[in-house]
Design an enzyme around this catalytic site. Structure first.
Site, PDB file in Angstrom:
ATOM      1  N   ASP A  70       4.839   2.772   7.668  1.00  0.00           N
ATOM      2  CA  ASP A  70       5.317   2.271   6.373  1.00  0.00           C
ATOM      3  C   ASP A  70       6.614   1.480   6.543  1.00  0.00           C
ATOM      4  O   ASP A  70       7.187   1.460   7.633  1.00  0.00           O
ATOM      5  CB  ASP A  70       5.495   3.465   5.416  1.00  0.00           C
ATOM      6  CG  ASP A  70       5.172   3.085   3.977  1.00  0.00           C
ATOM      7  OD1 ASP A  70       5.291   1.898   3.630  1.00  0.00           O
ATOM      8  OD2 ASP A  70       4.809   3.985   3.183  1.00  0.00           O
TER       9      ASP A  70
ATOM     10  N   ASP B  11       0.614  -0.522  -3.675  1.00  0.00           N
ATOM     11  CA  ASP B  11      -0.289   0.633  -3.590  1.00  0.00           C
ATOM     12  C   ASP B  11      -1.365   0.601  -4.675  1.00  0.00           C
ATOM     13  O   ASP B  11      -1.091   0.224  -5.811  1.00  0.00           O
ATOM     14  CB  ASP B  11       0.493   1.936  -3.816  1.00  0.00           C
ATOM     15  CG  ASP B  11       1.308   2.344  -2.595  1.00  0.00           C
ATOM     16  OD1 ASP B  11       1.383   1.564  -1.627  1.00  0.00           O
ATOM     17  OD2 ASP B  11       1.874   3.450  -2.627  1.00  0.00           O
TER      18      ASP B  11
ATOM     19  N   PRO C 278       3.569  -7.222   6.148  1.00  0.00           N
ATOM     20  CA  PRO C 278       3.558  -8.318   5.168  1.00  0.00           C
ATOM     21  C   PRO C 278       3.933  -7.880   3.744  1.00  0.00           C
ATOM     22  O   PRO C 278       4.637  -8.620   3.046  1.00  0.00           O
ATOM     23  CB  PRO C 278       2.126  -8.858   5.211  1.00  0.00           C
ATOM     24  CG  PRO C 278       1.329  -7.892   6.006  1.00  0.00           C
ATOM     25  CD  PRO C 278       2.267  -7.067   6.822  1.00  0.00           C
ATOM     26  N   LEU C 279       3.524  -6.685   3.348  1.00  0.00           N
ATOM     27  CA  LEU C 279       3.865  -6.205   2.000  1.00  0.00           C
ATOM     28  C   LEU C 279       5.375  -6.207   1.779  1.00  0.00           C
ATOM     29  O   LEU C 279       5.873  -6.663   0.751  1.00  0.00           O
ATOM     30  CB  LEU C 279       3.299  -4.795   1.808  1.00  0.00           C
ATOM     31  CG  LEU C 279       3.791  -4.003   0.593  1.00  0.00           C
ATOM     32  CD1 LEU C 279       3.414  -4.702  -0.706  1.00  0.00           C
ATOM     33  CD2 LEU C 279       3.219  -2.598   0.605  1.00  0.00           C
ATOM     34  N   TYR C 280       6.131  -5.727   2.775  1.00  0.00           N
ATOM     35  CA  TYR C 280       7.590  -5.649   2.633  1.00  0.00           C
ATOM     36  C   TYR C 280       8.261  -6.987   2.934  1.00  0.00           C
ATOM     37  O   TYR C 280       9.430  -7.186   2.625  1.00  0.00           O
ATOM     38  CB  TYR C 280       8.149  -4.545   3.531  1.00  0.00           C
ATOM     39  CG  TYR C 280       7.806  -3.159   3.021  1.00  0.00           C
ATOM     40  CD1 TYR C 280       8.631  -2.518   2.095  1.00  0.00           C
ATOM     41  CD2 TYR C 280       6.637  -2.507   3.420  1.00  0.00           C
ATOM     42  CE1 TYR C 280       8.323  -1.264   1.601  1.00  0.00           C
ATOM     43  CE2 TYR C 280       6.317  -1.245   2.932  1.00  0.00           C
ATOM     44  CZ  TYR C 280       7.154  -0.624   2.024  1.00  0.00           C
ATOM     45  OH  TYR C 280       6.839   0.614   1.530  1.00  0.00           O
TER      46      TYR C 280
END
Ligand SMILES: *[C@@H]1O[C@H](CO)[C@@H](O)[C@H](O)[C@H]1NC(C)=O
Ligand SMILES: *[C@@H]1O[C@H](CO)[C@@H](O)[C@H](O)[C@H]1NC(C)=O
Ligand SMILES: *[C@@H]1O[C@H](CO)[C@@H](O)[C@H](O)[C@H]1NC(C)=O
Ligand SMILES: *[C@@H]1O[C@H](CO)[C@@H](O)[C@H](O)[C@H]1NC(C)=O
Length: 429
Positions: free
Chosen positions: A174, A235, A209-211
């Site tokens: 994460d 999410d 990539p999300l962050y």
């Protein structure tokens, strides 16, 4: 480039299948070589992940049946083995956040919460392996996990080695509590290399990539070199709105489609089928579209208590075969008109999967007619194809020629999933 122009929607029969095949080979020659070189995730991984359904429930006094504990994972392992899940491909049993003790041990190693995991992760991994399954675990690139447990920043090598020593087969990494984009990119790369150095085959799941998105456009070519799959978007929740948001985001990101392929996949997050929030039609839509998107199939539900209908949908071999197609090309939204979306995905053996989604949330089933030439880059049904409906129920629709019109009826928020197979051979016979 010529080949590419042939691929336009208005392509002519002249534009031969050979050109398509050739282009596919060229693309794969380039991309295939750049996947993370650990030999894993040649097709999207399949399994179970605790987060959406069980979240960070650490209260084993009040809720012994649903707290994050070794008992929960052992029960899920038993069921994955005994109830047909393993048989159809669900192989990775994955722990998410909240498994850790609040402190590292005296040697700086992560440890499982001693009350909830009295046997430790090594013993749990042995148990999971004895069922013919693989174990996934969770950690974080920053100073803490999202729920506040110890992060891996400064400990990448130690943690990778700990997971390898325990016999872990997958790491979900994460991106919470990371103070800069530089630390984020550096940390994801370092952990990838640290896992490799352990010599153990460990699937590497990233949220890089999300962050990254809030700060800059992620370099997916680079991410593919380090990760087996990666989250791009927020999410998932147990709701239709959440599924819609994910589909909407994905359909508008043409850049991520061609990056996916054997060894590296976009991850639109868990399957919430079998829970509380989705209607039957919406569960069909999630299953069909996750197959079209070549998504990892990670269920987050309670296998001890799941309806036969949801179980049959999740275990549908025809739909899983589309998800796991060896060509490994991700599908895309072809068009959206009047609240009907048409998605398609090229498959091996010149077949195509087509999903028609009715996003209108009022009224009843809607009729939708399509010229088959508009599907599969104009070649799927040239000169003819055999069309089989896979969802909501399987039925052979029969032969269609290049000029045929395909008529369907789609329930509100539901999906018709079709398989188009090259019929020339059968046709000639
Ligand atoms: C580590 O990486 C090398 C090349 O980059 C690869 O050949 C090897 O199989 C990898 N090992 C593991 C355990 O992933
Ligand atoms: C972790 O915390 C230390 C000390 O506050 C800080 O220097 C470092 O940049 C942090 N690392 C990340 C990835 O946020
Ligand atoms: C993205 O990463 C690749 C591979 O690491 C690199 O070759 C390329 O230059 C990068 N692209 C951009 C725009 O930075
Ligand atoms: C279908 O397969 C036949 C061979 O059986 C081939 O000649 C034909 O070009 C194929 N058509 C398409 C559209 O793939």
């Amino acid at each position: 480039m010529t080949a590419k122009r042939c691929l336009g929607r208005r392509s002519r029969p002249l534009c031969s299948v050979l050109a398509v095949r050739f282009l596919a080979l060229v693309l794969w020659g380039v991309l295939g070589a750049r996947a993370l070189d650990n030999g894993l995730a040649k097709t999207p991984i399949m399994g179970w992940l605790h987060w959406e359904r069980f979240m960070c429930n650490v209260d084993c006094q009040e809720e012994p049946e649903s707290c994050i504990s070794e008992k929960l994972f052992m029960q899920m392992a038993d069921l994955m083995d005994s109830d047909g899940w393993k048989h159809v491909g669900y192989e990775y049993l994955c722990i998410d956040d909240c498994w850790m003790a609040t402190q590292r041990d005296n040697d700086g190693r992560l440890q499982a919460d001693p009350k909830r995991f009295p046997g430790g992760i090594r013993r749990l991994a042995d148990y999971v392996h004895s069922k013919g399954l693989k174990l996934g675990i969770y950690a974080d690139v920053g100073n803490k996990t999202c729920a506040g447990f110890p992060g891996s920043f400064g400990y990448y090598d130690i943690d990778a080695q700990t997971f390898a020593d325990w016999g872990v087969d997958l790491l979900k990494f994460d991106g919470c509590y990371c103070d800069s984009v530089a630390h984020l990119a550096d940390g994801y790369k370092r952990m990838s290399l640290a896992l490799n150095r352990t010599g153990r085959s460990i699937v590497y799941s990233c949220e890089w990539p999300l962050y990254m998105w809030p700060f800059q456009k992620p370099n997916y070519t680079e991410i593919r070199e380090y990760c087996n799959y990666w989250r791009n978007f927020a999410d998932i929740y147990d709701s239709w709105q959440s599924v819609k948001n994910i589909l909407d985001w994905t359909s508008n990101q043409k850049g991520i489609i061609d990056v996916a392929g054997p060894g590296g996949w976009n991850d639109p997050d868990m399957l919430v089928i079998g829970n509380f929030g989705l209607s039957w039609d919406q569960q069909i839509t999630q299953m069909a579209l996750w197959a079209i998107m070549a998504a990892p199939l990670l269920m987050s539900n309670d296998l001890r208590n799941i309806s036969p209908q949801a179980k049959a949908l999740l275990q549908n071999k025809d739909v899983i075969a589309i998800n796991q197609d060896p060509l490994g090309k991700q599908g895309y939204r072809l068009r959206k008109e009047d609240n009907i979306e048409v998605w398609e995905r090229p498959l091996s053996n010149l077949a195509w999967a087509v999903a028609m989604v009715n996003l209108q949330e009022s009224g009843g089933p809607r009729s939708y007619s399509t010229l088959v030439t508009s599907l599969g880059k104009g070649v799927a049904c040239n000169p003819a194809c055999l069309i089989t409906q896979l969802l909501p129920v399987k039925s052979k629709l029969g032969f269609y020629t290049w000029t045929s019109v395909l008529k369907t009826r789609i329930n509100p928020t539901g999906t018709i999933l079709l398989l188009l197979e090259n019929a020339s051979h059968t046709h000639l016979n």
